[in-house]
Design an enzyme around this catalytic site. Structure first.
Site, PDB file in Angstrom:
ATOM      1  CG  HIS A  73      -1.949   9.826 -25.899  1.00 55.43           C
ATOM      2  ND1 HIS A  73      -2.565  10.182 -24.718  1.00 55.43           N
ATOM      3  CD2 HIS A  73      -0.633   9.716 -25.601  1.00 55.43           C
ATOM      4  CE1 HIS A  73      -1.672  10.279 -23.760  1.00 55.43           C
ATOM      5  NE2 HIS A  73      -0.483  10.007 -24.264  1.00 55.43           N
ATOM      6  CG  HIS A  76       0.116  15.085 -24.114  1.00 56.39           C
ATOM      7  ND1 HIS A  76       0.740  16.310 -24.283  1.00 56.39           N
ATOM      8  CD2 HIS A  76       1.028  14.297 -23.485  1.00 56.39           C
ATOM      9  CE1 HIS A  76       1.951  16.267 -23.757  1.00 56.39           C
ATOM     10  NE2 HIS A  76       2.159  15.054 -23.267  1.00 56.39           N
ATOM     11  CE  LYS A 106      -1.334  12.894 -15.022  1.00 62.68           C
ATOM     12  NZ  LYS A 106      -1.705  13.129 -16.439  1.00 62.68           N
ATOM     13  CD  GLU A 125      -4.934  14.598 -15.923  1.00 60.43           C
ATOM     14  OE1 GLU A 125      -4.157  15.073 -16.738  1.00 60.43           O
ATOM     15  OE2 GLU A 125      -5.151  13.375 -15.835  1.00 60.43           O
ATOM     16  NE  ARG A 154      -4.119  -1.828   2.191  1.00 56.64           N
ATOM     17  CZ  ARG A 154      -4.051  -2.768   3.123  1.00 56.64           C
ATOM     18  NH1 ARG A 154      -3.103  -2.726   4.034  1.00 56.64           N
ATOM     19  NH2 ARG A 154      -4.928  -3.744   3.151  1.00 56.64           N
ATOM     20  CD  GLU A 202       5.685  16.260 -22.955  1.00 60.50           C
ATOM     21  OE1 GLU A 202       4.988  17.194 -22.505  1.00 60.50           O
ATOM     22  OE2 GLU A 202       5.195  15.167 -23.321  1.00 60.50           O
ATOM     23  CE  LYS A 211       4.030  17.161 -14.217  1.00 60.36           C
ATOM     24  NZ  LYS A 211       4.222  16.021 -15.084  1.00 60.36           N
ATOM     25  NE  ARG A 259      -0.763  16.206 -12.956  1.00 59.38           N
ATOM     26  CZ  ARG A 259      -0.001  15.554 -12.078  1.00 59.38           C
ATOM     27  NH1 ARG A 259      -0.330  15.574 -10.810  1.00 59.38           N
ATOM     28  NH2 ARG A 259       1.074  14.905 -12.467  1.00 59.38           N
ATOM     29  CG  ASN A 314      -3.350  15.780 -20.536  1.00 64.08           C
ATOM     30  OD1 ASN A 314      -2.294  15.203 -20.295  1.00 64.08           O
ATOM     31  ND2 ASN A 314      -4.420  15.660 -19.784  1.00 64.08           N
ATOM     32  CG  HIS A 348       5.056  10.954 -25.310  1.00 67.14           C
ATOM     33  ND1 HIS A 348       3.698  10.757 -25.411  1.00 67.14           N
ATOM     34  CD2 HIS A 348       5.214  11.989 -24.428  1.00 67.14           C
ATOM     35  CE1 HIS A 348       3.060  11.613 -24.626  1.00 67.14           C
ATOM     36  NE2 HIS A 348       3.954  12.371 -24.024  1.00 67.14           N
TER      37      HIS A 348
END
Lengths: 363, 363
Positions: free
Chosen positions: A254, A250, A145, A239, A123, A187, A229, A243, A247, A267
């Site tokens: 993607h 993105h 993330k 998010e 955990r 980025e 950031k 946040r 993206n 990417h």
């Protein structure tokens, strides 16, 4: 140059990002206060490990402390449940417990995987990020993330889990292949485009120094990215709102990555072309000026990044974007630019204009 | 009886626990404010589902809302990576996204599994707990612990992830087999023993009403447990310190469960015998009075729980306890009683006294 430090302010889960030219070979640069653990397990891959593990291990170890390692294969295809399971098994074999610190030494794949393992083993156990690629240094290692991929989509399984510290040693970028370094710059450009016009201008003036991997320029750029950031993560850790600005480019990106087959484009390359599409929609929506779009394109071209999205066909893009996990309640949300340095998230864009933008990628 | 409500105060992640005799058949008892989602996916098992899904679904659904279900097999052996993977796959097939709410309808296995799926699907989606067993109502559904088992140990992989609400409907206990109900009472007794002497005394006086499953008595007992648990979780959400008090009897109990083979004794039965061993160590350490230990034993006997641990042999116990995940930096930590109603966590107990306690379980 001196080391730079940024604090990600999240109350009791706040942590420092420390940026330096050669963090692990210089004396007393990694503060003992950030290295409270007595036992470290470094998760790294078979490319990065041979280059940096021994230096990092030497720095982490001191009397009474132990440093071990877990090696995973290099490559996005290993950001999988299988690799995660093998990390769990090794942690169990090593009898890691809640006082063991996981150290993620590598790029985005290692950071996401080792981070998710740390988030979920017993955990949650302590985590330190040591990103070795530009992409990981300015983006994936900061903000908590973590994830693995699922056959149905990237990062489908994961957690928000903050590290205890992020150590960014710029000399690690020296071994980065040119193509990967440039992809990371996509980025970097993104932060300027979505929230920092001054930084965007600085990038236009200093892109050659960055491409030459000048430590001063790199240190400044990485600091600006991490600082921007940190602001975003502090405002919206999980998010639920702003946040999502990160993206930008993105959702299109993607679609490009998935449409071509993952791995064909990096990417950052897909994000670069994706930013141009999102930017085009912003222009058509009457927000972004054409001259600003041109500046964005020019900067990406100078870096050597692709600005034309692959011609997969309009309907294929729509389909691929519809499966994107940023779809809320069935509505597609996109990040658009109001101007260079200011972005917004919306699901209230014109479908017709989106179709018009995608007419540029008809087969 | 009226519904009772307890708030677990965790800042922006605070949530209500609502306790009532028949929550899903009564009108307006489940506040719309707690049911903001538009789409619910109920995760339940093939025993509980047929009994309660339709009632719960009727209550959750209203115009514009949808309720679907995912059925998992019943049993602790299915609290596994395989079942988790099948939940992920079904969520993906149903195109669940971050606005989808997972509803865990079942006992501890369903709550832990569905909770961990909610914690990790797309890095976390909303979760509602509807516990249907006494154990889940007073313990596992409250406080955000989620997990799956690993062949090497129970709950080895998991996350702390708070639900948006916990709905406890006492009539669901009506269908619980007697043995399982009694096992749940072991955790109820635990709260009295570790932190609430008044509640312990109340239990001594009202145990027959509880065993008769009287709604008034049950409502009061469940409320006291949840309220005590909320206090502990508020003080130490991620078990870095005082939350470990909840593990009273559990280190011994896990050794019993593992030593006999999981499933032979129910968790609560193992905890009952485990509390007697931890209590015995507390007496030998000079803290707990013999007369208090006798009261604890007497209450457990009246319930019909085992108070004598199985004779697995001293060394086998030590070995099994050494592998317990509560071992910090290689040190075994135990929860001991200072007196009835007050516990403490320590790794500074006498090894000799532990061995003496375990001499009672020699083969």
């Amino acid at each position: 140059m001196k080391n730079r430090q940024i604090i990600v302010g999240l109350g009791s889960r706040s942590y420092p990002i420390i940026i330096g030219p050669d963090l692990f070979r210089s004396e007393a640069i990694v503060d003992e206060g950030d290295l409270r653990g007595r036992r470290y397990i470094v998760v790294t891959n078979d490319v990065v490990g041979p280059m940096y593990f021994s230096t990092v291990a030497e720095r982490l170890s001191s009397p009474g402390k132990s440093v071990e390692k877990i090696i995973i294969p290099d490559g996005e295809q290993f950001k999988s449940q299988e690799t995660l399971t093998s990390i769990y098994d090794q942690l169990i074999t090593k009898r890691a417990d809640r006082s063991t610190t996981i150290v993620a030494l590598g790029g985005g794949v290692v950071g996401d995987l080792a981070g998710f393992a740390a988030a979920t083993y017993q955990r949650g156990i302590p985590l330190i990020q040591i990103p070795t690629t530009l992409l990981a240094q300015v983006d994936s290692s900061v903000g908590g993330k973590t994830a693995i991929n699922h056959p149905a989509g990237k990062n489908m399984i994961g957690a928000f889990y903050q590290p205890q510290a992020v150590f960014i040693s710029l000399e690690m970028l020296g071994s980065l292949p040119d193509r990967e370094f440039k992809a990371g710059l996509a980025e970097v450009v993104k932060y300027g485009a979505i929230m920092d016009e001054a930084f965007f201008s600085w990038l236009e003036g200093n892109i050659q120094s960055l491409l030459a991997r000048d430590y001063e320029a790199l240190g400044y750029a990485v600091q600006q990215c991490c600082s921007n950031k940190a602001k975003i993560v502090e405002a919206d850790e999980t998010e639920s709102g702003s946040r999502a600005l990160l993206n930008f480019g993105h959702t299109f990106g993607h679609a490009i990555e998935a449409g071509l087959g993952y791995g064909k484009w990096l990417h950052g390359e897909a994000v670069a072309a994706g930013m141009m599409l999102a930017g085009r929609l912003s222009v058509l929506a009457g927000d972004l000026k054409q001259v600003e779009w041109d500046r964005l394109q020019q900067l990406l071209i100078e870096i050597g990044l692709p600005v034309d999205a692959p011609k997969l066909g309009r309907n294929r893009y729509l389909e691929l974007m519809g499966y994107d996990k940023k779809v809320l309640d069935g509505k597609l949300r996109l990040v658009l630019l109001r101007k260079l340095g200011e972005a917004y998230v919306t699901s209230d864009f014109s479908k017709e204009l989106l179709v018009e933008v995608l007419s540029g990628v008809e087969q």
